[in-house]
Design an enzyme around this catalytic site. Structure first.
Site: not given
Length: 148
Positions: A85, A54, A82, A52
């Site tokens: 993260c 992040e 999420c 992801h």
């Protein structure tokens, strides 16, 4: 109100992710008025569910700072993080989190599990939601509409 240069950079990363066929989410780690790291989603490209935006930006910032913690750094991301993260944000001790659109389905900051409010959360960053929220939301809606 115009987004900060850091949020603009996060949007640029999200747009680049979309061009690669990735979900358009971008993230920037900034410290002392400068960008330390920036990334867009790369889960498909890298065949890595943890890639992801992040996660990638935090990993790079930690590498550059030679530390697993970033207590003076701020994270700018186009979508609410999420659970995975949000946990990485907590473990890396990010000072402040700024994000665009809330993610009612998959978010973990102001939606879902609200990780930073849990008693088991070791560190909760100062959190600021809704930065360029309409732009972030529209980018995601357009991406998924075009995929259908």
């Amino acid at each position: 109100m115009k987004p900060s240069p850091f949020m603009e950079a996060a949007f640029a990363e999200a747009e680049a992710a979309a061009r690669r066929g990735e979900v358009p989410i971008g993230a920037v780690v900034a410290q002392d008025g400068a960008i330390l790291a920036r990334a867009g989603n790369r889960t498909r490209e890298l065949n890595d569910p943890t890639a992801h935006a992040e996660m990638l930006a935090i990993r790079e910032a930690c590498r550059l700072m030679a530390s697993e913690r970033l207590p003076q750094a701020d994270l700018y991301v186009t979508l609410e993080p999420c659970p995975m993260c949000a946990a990485a944000i907590s473990f890396s001790r990010i000072r402040r989190l700024y994000f665009g659109a809330a993610d009612e389905k998959g978010g973990a900051v102001v939606s879902g599990v609200r990780l930073f409010s849990q008693p088991t959360c070791h560190h909760a960053p100062e959190t600021y939601a809704g930065f360029a929220e309409k732009r972030a939301s529209q980018m995601l809606k357009s991406f998924f509409r075009d995929k259908r």
